[in-house]
Motif scaffolding. Structure first.
Motif, short mmCIF file in Angstrom:
data_model
loop_
_atom_site.label_atom_id
_atom_site.label_comp_id
_atom_site.label_asym_id
_atom_site.label_seq_id
_atom_site.Cartn_x
_atom_site.Cartn_y
_atom_site.Cartn_z
N GLY A 1 0.83 -1.20 0.00
CA GLY A 1 0.00 0.00 0.00
C GLY A 1 0.87 1.24 0.00
O GLY A 1 1.65 1.46 0.92
N GLN A 22 0.32 7.20 8.64
CA GLN A 22 -0.43 6.36 9.58
C GLN A 22 -1.19 7.20 10.61
O GLN A 22 -2.08 6.68 11.30
CB GLN A 22 0.53 5.40 10.31
CG GLN A 22 1.51 4.65 9.43
CD GLN A 22 0.90 3.50 8.64
OE1 GLN A 22 -0.31 3.28 8.64
NE2 GLN A 22 1.74 2.75 7.94
N CYS A 36 6.85 -1.22 7.42
CA CYS A 36 6.49 0.18 7.16
C CYS A 36 7.73 0.96 6.75
O CYS A 36 8.68 1.08 7.54
CB CYS A 36 5.85 0.80 8.39
SG CYS A 36 4.33 -0.03 8.90
N THR A 81 3.25 5.80 3.97
CA THR A 81 1.86 5.92 4.42
C THR A 81 1.74 6.86 5.62
O THR A 81 2.44 6.66 6.62
CB THR A 81 1.29 4.54 4.79
OG1 THR A 81 1.17 3.75 3.61
CG2 THR A 81 -0.07 4.66 5.47
N THR A 109 3.82 -1.02 3.73
CA THR A 109 3.32 0.34 3.48
C THR A 109 4.48 1.23 3.09
O THR A 109 5.56 1.16 3.68
CB THR A 109 2.58 0.90 4.71
OG1 THR A 109 3.49 1.08 5.80
CG2 THR A 109 1.45 -0.03 5.15
N GLY A 145 -1.81 2.49 2.14
CA GLY A 145 -1.35 1.72 3.29
C GLY A 145 -2.38 1.64 4.39
O GLY A 145 -2.68 0.55 4.89
N TRP A 146 -2.97 2.79 4.77
CA TRP A 146 -3.98 2.72 5.84
C TRP A 146 -5.29 2.14 5.34
O TRP A 146 -6.04 1.52 6.10
CB TRP A 146 -4.15 4.05 6.56
CG TRP A 146 -4.60 5.25 5.80
CD1 TRP A 146 -3.82 6.28 5.37
CD2 TRP A 146 -5.95 5.59 5.43
NE1 TRP A 146 -4.60 7.24 4.75
CE2 TRP A 146 -5.91 6.85 4.78
CE3 TRP A 146 -7.19 4.96 5.61
CZ2 TRP A 146 -7.05 7.47 4.28
CZ3 TRP A 146 -8.33 5.57 5.11
CH2 TRP A 146 -8.25 6.81 4.46
#
Length: 233
Positions: free
Chosen positions: A78, A124, A154, A122, A119, A83-84
Motif C-alpha cells: 500500500g 499512519q 512500514c 503511508t 506500506t 497503506g492505511w
C-alpha cells in the motif's frame, strides 16, 4: 515460488503510476498486479468520505489473483493512503463510520489471506480534518501491527527536511498536518515518524521521495523496489 503481490495506489493515483514498481517485482520473479484504479475512482472519497469504492476494487483484485494463482495467501503493498486503507481491509470490524447502505460489504477480514503488508510513505496518523475520521477508525480499531499473523513492514523516505521557505514549504505544511510538527525529516509529504507503526518492521530509506512524479528516486524506483522486495517472503 514467491507469493503473488497486489499493489494498492495512493490517494488520487492510478495504476499507470505503478507500472515500474509492478514490472520490477515481476522481473524479480514475484507475480504482481496493481489494483486497476484511475484518478476518477477516488472522487467519491473526497472530503474525508468513505473509502468503500477503493476497498471494493482492492478486494476484487485480491480475490482474482488468489484464484489465478490458486493460492490462499498473498502479499499486499500500500503506497501512501493505500497503506492505511489496506489496514482497514485486513480487519474484522465493520467499516461503517459513514453509515451503511444495503447490499454492501463492510468487513473483509483479509488478515486471513495476507501474509505481508508493506506500506510505503503511508501517513499512519493525521491532524488534517478531512482524513481524521477515517484514520481515527483505523488507529483506534487496529492499532499498530495489529494482526500477529501478518508481517507489517512500514517504509519511510528521508529526502526533505521541512522548513518555512521556498522549496520546502509544502513539506513543512504536510508534515505538520500529518505528524503535528513541520520541522522534521520525511519524504516530502509524510514525515518519518508518521510512516512507522508500533510493532512493525520500521525502515527508513535515504534520499527517497513520496511521489512517482518526484525528482530522483521514489518508493517505486527499480533500485528501491529491489530493497523492500526482500521482505516479500
Amino acid at each position: 515460488m514467491p507469493l503473488p503481490t497486489v499493489i494498492l495506489p495512493g490517494y488520487l493515483a492510478g495504476a499507470i503510476d505503478y507500472r515500474e514498481m509492478q514490472q520490477t517485482l515481476i522481473d524479480l520473479g514475484i507475480p504482481a498486479v496493481t489494483v486497476p484504479l484511475v484518478k476518477r475512482d477516488w472522487l467519491p472519497t473526497l472530503g474525508g468520505r468513505s473509502v468503500l469504492p477503493i476497498l471494493d476494487k482492492l478486494d476484487r483484485t485480491v480475490q482474482e489473483i488468489r484464484q489465478t494463482y490458486n493460492t490462499e495467501k498473498i502479499n499486499l503493498i500500500g503506497h501512501s493512503a493505500g497503506g492505511w486503507i489496506s489496514r482497514i481491509y485486513l480487519g474484522a470490524k465493520a467499516y461503517d463510520i459513514h453509515g451503511r447502505v444495503s447490499d454492501r460489504v463492510y468487513s473483509w477480514q483479509a488478515h486471513q489471506f495476507v501474509s505481508t503488508l508493506i506500506t510505503l510513505g503511508t501517513p499512519q496518523t493525521s491532524y488534517e480534518r478531512w482524513t481524521l475520521k477515517n484514520l481515527n477508525f483505523v488507529n483506534l480499531t487496529y492499532p499498530g501491527a495489529f494482526y500477529p499473523e501478518v508481517k507489517y513492514v512500514c517504509i519511510a523516505g528521508k529526502s526533505i527536511f521541512g522548513v518555512r521557505r521556498v522549496g520546502s514549504w509544502l513539506a513543512y505544511s504536510s508534515y505538520q498536518l500529518t505528524g503535528g510538527r513541520g520541522d522534521t525529516w520525511g519524504d516530502g509529504i509524510t514525515p518519518i515518524e508518521a510512516a512507522h507503526l508500533e510493532g512493525a518492521e520500521n525502515l527508513t530509506y535515504e534520499n527517497v521521495s513520496h511521489s512517482p512524479r518526484s525528482r530522483g528516486k521514489w518508493y517505486g524506483s527499480a533500485e528501491i523496489v529491489q530493497q523492500w522486495a526482500t521482505y516479500l517472503n
